[in-house]
Motif scaffolding. Sequence first.
Motif, PDB file in Angstrom:
ATOM      1  N   CYS A 264       2.859   2.977 -11.315  1.00 28.57           N
ATOM      2  CA  CYS A 264       1.392   3.702 -11.206  1.00 28.57           C
ATOM      3  C   CYS A 264       0.977   3.283  -9.962  1.00 28.57           C
ATOM      4  CB  CYS A 264       0.465   3.209 -12.130  1.00 28.57           C
ATOM      5  SG  CYS A 264       1.102   3.322 -14.030  1.00 28.57           S
ATOM      6  N   ALA A 265       0.053   4.372  -9.606  1.00 31.69           N
ATOM      7  CA  ALA A 265      -0.748   4.022  -8.553  1.00 31.69           C
ATOM      8  C   ALA A 265      -2.183   3.799  -8.469  1.00 31.69           C
ATOM      9  CB  ALA A 265      -0.863   5.291  -7.426  1.00 31.69           C
ATOM     10  N   LEU A 266      -2.512   2.983  -7.616  1.00 29.43           N
ATOM     11  CA  LEU A 266      -4.139   2.382  -8.219  1.00 29.43           C
ATOM     12  C   LEU A 266      -4.852   2.616  -6.728  1.00 29.43           C
ATOM     13  CD1 LEU A 266      -6.035   0.613  -9.674  1.00 29.43           C
ATOM     14  CD2 LEU A 266      -5.092  -1.345  -8.553  1.00 29.43           C
TER      15      LEU A 266
ATOM     16  N   PRO B 268      -2.473  18.529   4.095  1.00 25.50           N
ATOM     17  CA  PRO B 268      -1.264  17.860   3.558  1.00 25.50           C
ATOM     18  C   PRO B 268      -1.077  16.384   3.119  1.00 25.50           C
ATOM     19  CG  PRO B 268      -1.001  19.151   5.512  1.00 25.50           C
ATOM     20  CD  PRO B 268      -2.445  19.141   5.278  1.00 25.50           C
ATOM     21  N   GLU B 269      -2.174  15.781   3.517  1.00 25.75           N
ATOM     22  CA  GLU B 269      -2.368  14.245   3.141  1.00 25.75           C
ATOM     23  C   GLU B 269      -2.765  14.216   2.059  1.00 25.75           C
ATOM     24  OE1 GLU B 269      -3.400  15.781   5.769  1.00 25.75           O
ATOM     25  OE2 GLU B 269      -3.623  14.562   7.723  1.00 25.75           O
ATOM     26  N   ASN B 270      -3.527  15.118   1.100  1.00 21.95           N
ATOM     27  CA  ASN B 270      -3.654  14.937  -0.101  1.00 21.95           C
ATOM     28  C   ASN B 270      -3.012  15.841  -1.119  1.00 21.95           C
ATOM     29  OD1 ASN B 270      -5.946  13.440   0.615  1.00 21.95           O
ATOM     30  ND2 ASN B 270      -7.294  15.174   0.890  1.00 21.95           N
ATOM     31  N   LEU B 271      -1.784  16.175  -0.604  1.00 26.31           N
ATOM     32  CA  LEU B 271      -0.870  17.110  -1.670  1.00 26.31           C
ATOM     33  C   LEU B 271       0.436  16.173  -1.725  1.00 26.31           C
ATOM     34  CD1 LEU B 271      -1.495  20.422  -0.161  1.00 26.31           C
ATOM     35  CD2 LEU B 271      -1.955  19.909  -2.245  1.00 26.31           C
TER      36      LEU B 271
ATOM     37  N   ALA C 190       1.007  -1.332   0.052  1.00 30.49           N
ATOM     38  CA  ALA C 190       0.032   0.240  -0.150  1.00 30.49           C
ATOM     39  C   ALA C 190       0.882   1.250  -0.161  1.00 30.49           C
ATOM     40  CB  ALA C 190      -1.036   0.084   1.123  1.00 30.49           C
ATOM     41  N   LEU C 191       0.762   2.203  -0.843  1.00 27.64           N
ATOM     42  CA  LEU C 191       1.392   3.398  -1.076  1.00 27.64           C
ATOM     43  C   LEU C 191       1.012   4.396  -0.041  1.00 27.64           C
ATOM     44  CD1 LEU C 191       1.631   3.857  -4.735  1.00 27.64           C
ATOM     45  CD2 LEU C 191       3.647   3.924  -3.294  1.00 27.64           C
ATOM     46  N   GLY C 192      -0.416   4.202   0.287  1.00 24.98           N
ATOM     47  CA  GLY C 192      -0.990   5.007   1.275  1.00 24.98           C
ATOM     48  C   GLY C 192      -2.488   4.566   1.876  1.00 24.98           C
TER      49      GLY C 192
ATOM     50  N   GLY D 287      -4.398  15.667  -4.939  1.00 20.69           N
ATOM     51  CA  GLY D 287      -5.081  14.343  -5.199  1.00 20.69           C
ATOM     52  C   GLY D 287      -6.420  14.281  -4.519  1.00 20.69           C
ATOM     53  N   ASP D 288      -6.843  12.997  -4.485  1.00 24.51           N
ATOM     54  CA  ASP D 288      -8.026  12.804  -3.677  1.00 24.51           C
ATOM     55  C   ASP D 288      -9.248  13.637  -3.669  1.00 24.51           C
ATOM     56  OD1 ASP D 288      -5.358  12.144  -1.981  1.00 24.51           O
ATOM     57  OD2 ASP D 288      -6.837  10.652  -1.570  1.00 24.51           O
ATOM     58  N   PHE D 289     -10.018  13.342  -4.716  1.00 25.21           N
ATOM     59  CA  PHE D 289     -11.129  14.041  -5.139  1.00 25.21           C
ATOM     60  C   PHE D 289     -12.415  13.522  -4.462  1.00 25.21           C
ATOM     61  CE2 PHE D 289      -9.999  17.525  -8.185  1.00 25.21           C
ATOM     62  CZ  PHE D 289      -8.595  17.220  -8.210  1.00 25.21           C
TER      63      PHE D 289
ATOM     64  N   MET E  77      -3.347   6.011 -11.306  1.00 24.69           N
ATOM     65  CA  MET E  77      -2.816   7.248 -11.244  1.00 24.69           C
ATOM     66  C   MET E  77      -1.395   7.313 -11.661  1.00 24.69           C
ATOM     67  SD  MET E  77      -4.884   8.824  -8.106  1.00 24.69           S
ATOM     68  CE  MET E  77      -4.781   7.269  -7.229  1.00 24.69           C
ATOM     69  N   GLU E  78      -0.742   8.557 -12.064  1.00 27.25           N
ATOM     70  CA  GLU E  78       0.774   8.779 -11.921  1.00 27.25           C
ATOM     71  C   GLU E  78       1.203   8.292 -10.507  1.00 27.25           C
ATOM     72  OE1 GLU E  78       2.563  12.627 -12.016  1.00 27.25           O
ATOM     73  OE2 GLU E  78       0.557  13.516 -12.042  1.00 27.25           O
ATOM     74  N   CYS E  79       2.481   7.659 -10.368  1.00 25.27           N
ATOM     75  CA  CYS E  79       2.691   7.260  -9.067  1.00 25.27           C
ATOM     76  C   CYS E  79       3.489   8.460  -8.486  1.00 25.27           C
ATOM     77  CB  CYS E  79       3.751   6.098  -8.967  1.00 25.27           C
ATOM     78  SG  CYS E  79       4.097   5.478  -7.353  1.00 25.27           S
ATOM     79  N   MET E  80       2.756   9.271  -7.374  1.00 25.27           N
ATOM     80  CA  MET E  80       3.884  10.239  -6.881  1.00 25.27           C
ATOM     81  C   MET E  80       4.850   9.640  -5.717  1.00 25.27           C
ATOM     82  SD  MET E  80       2.412  12.555  -8.153  1.00 25.27           S
ATOM     83  CE  MET E  80       2.592  14.282  -7.452  1.00 25.27           C
ATOM     84  N   GLU E  81       6.066   9.373  -6.292  1.00 18.80           N
ATOM     85  CA  GLU E  81       7.132   8.619  -5.483  1.00 18.80           C
ATOM     86  C   GLU E  81       7.504   9.484  -4.288  1.00 18.80           C
ATOM     87  OE1 GLU E  81       8.438   6.255  -9.110  1.00 18.80           O
ATOM     88  OE2 GLU E  81       8.716   5.915  -7.098  1.00 18.80           O
TER      89      GLU E  81
HETATM   90  C1  LIG Z   1      -0.855   8.955  -6.506  1.00 17.51           C
HETATM   91  C2  LIG Z   1      -1.908   8.849  -5.718  1.00 17.51           C
HETATM   92  C3  LIG Z   1      -1.052   8.639  -4.494  1.00 17.51           C
HETATM   93  N1  LIG Z   1      -1.838   8.861  -3.238  1.00 17.51           N
HETATM   94  C4  LIG Z   1      -0.941   8.505  -2.292  1.00 17.51           C
HETATM   95  N2  LIG Z   1      -1.353   8.453  -0.828  1.00 17.51           N
HETATM   96  C5  LIG Z   1      -2.972   8.868  -0.706  1.00 17.51           C
HETATM   97  C6  LIG Z   1      -3.704   7.979   0.585  1.00 17.51           C
HETATM   98  C7  LIG Z   1      -5.029   8.762   0.791  1.00 17.51           C
HETATM   99  C8  LIG Z   1      -4.804  10.170   1.125  1.00 17.51           C
HETATM  100  N3  LIG Z   1      -4.145  10.964   0.074  1.00 17.51           N
HETATM  101  C9  LIG Z   1      -2.959  10.300  -0.224  1.00 17.51           C
HETATM  102  C10 LIG Z   1       0.361   8.048  -2.403  1.00 17.51           C
HETATM  103  C11 LIG Z   1       0.848   8.099  -3.551  1.00 17.51           C
HETATM  104  N4  LIG Z   1       0.134   8.328  -4.662  1.00 17.51           N
HETATM  105  N5  LIG Z   1       0.380   8.503  -5.897  1.00 17.51           N
HETATM  106  N6  LIG Z   1       2.183   7.849  -3.436  1.00 17.51           N
HETATM  107  C12 LIG Z   1       2.572   7.636  -2.070  1.00 17.51           C
HETATM  108  C13 LIG Z   1       1.304   7.853  -1.408  1.00 17.51           C
END
Ligand SMILES: c1cc2nc(N[C@H]3CCCNC3)c3c(n2n1)NCC3
Length: 326
Positions: free
Chosen positions: A50-52, A150-153, A29-31, A167-169, A99-103
């Motif tokens: 990518c991120a799923l 900040p969790e969604n940036l 899990a990335l997040g 992200g996260d709409f 989605m594109e993977c935000m590393e």
């Molecule tokens: C694309 C979308 C995404 N969402 C992520 N994490 C999400 C988890 C839920 C809250 N917002 C952020 C992460 C990512 N990515 N990459 N890479 C590392 C963590």
Amino acid sequence: STTSADYTSFPFATNRNNITDDYEISPEALGVGINGKVLKCKHRRTGQKCALKIIKDSIKARQEVILHKKACENCQYIVQVLDVYENKFRSQRCILIVMECMEGGELFNRIQQRNDNPYTERDAARYILMIVQAVNHLHKMDIAHRDLKPENLLLTNQSNDAILKLGDFGFAKEGHNEPLPLTSPLFTPYYVAPEILYHNRYDKACDIWSMGVIMYILLCGYPPFFSEGGHTISSRMKNKIKTGDYQFPDAEWRNISSEAKSTIQRMLTVDPVQRITIDGILTSSWLTELTSDRAINMNALQDVETRQQLEAAVASATDDQRRIDD
Ligand SMILES: c1cc2nc(N[C@H]3CCCNC3)c3c(n2n1)NCC3
């Protein structure tokens, strides 16, 4: 209108085949968020990482995907949606967003890692400018994100010049497109609520407030409103928010520009109607001075480097010439 009918069908082609035909999904899990996990996956043909995000199919889930996909087009500060699948797992219909993977992970973790040395005003402004561009793009499309934090940036990579994307709409909402029939003779104004007359503008205003809180945290490392002790919101904290009761403690804010503070004050204005809009932020002196003189500084810096390189080149050419003469 935004009745459910608008969100039952996708306005773009989705994949109905099994996502595992095209992507290798890793259990890592990335997040984790309140409305779903984000897994790492890899495109089988191209090897692209990518991120799923897997969400149970529902009108709300479809609304999230439709708005995220619409919002990410033509904006480099919003996490790109690459593919959408409609699959069934054990007879449960699911929507899968690739989605594109935000590393670089969440900005939230980056801020935590800095624990006691917050960003300089310039570093913070770099991030804030990217957030402002993303929110400006949304507000110009009459979309309010409504969950800016900040969790969604997310950051594209671990480096300091990573790009910050939104992200996260899951809470995003599209404003009323058509104007209200206020002028229609059939419209009786007796019952209309004020927020309807604001054309849902206060939805967008809540994004501005959240940006004010994020900007405050980026500049000093702690939030403007907090409850003593734990993370749960206390009634004291609620009252501080409702009355806009926060400070700029001297220890961390002494060396921060008054423009930055006044911009934050305009964003953390309790009355949504008085609150600064995204256009007000884009034209604020804090942002324009910072970005313009940054541009100038960047050019000046490059000039200096170029001049130094030239001098070095001339010096070494002169040495060579002297050796030839000798
Ligand atoms: C694309 C979308 C995404 N969402 C992520 N994490 C999400 C988890 C839920 C809250 N917002 C952020 C992460 C990512 N990515 N990459 N890479 C590392 C963590």
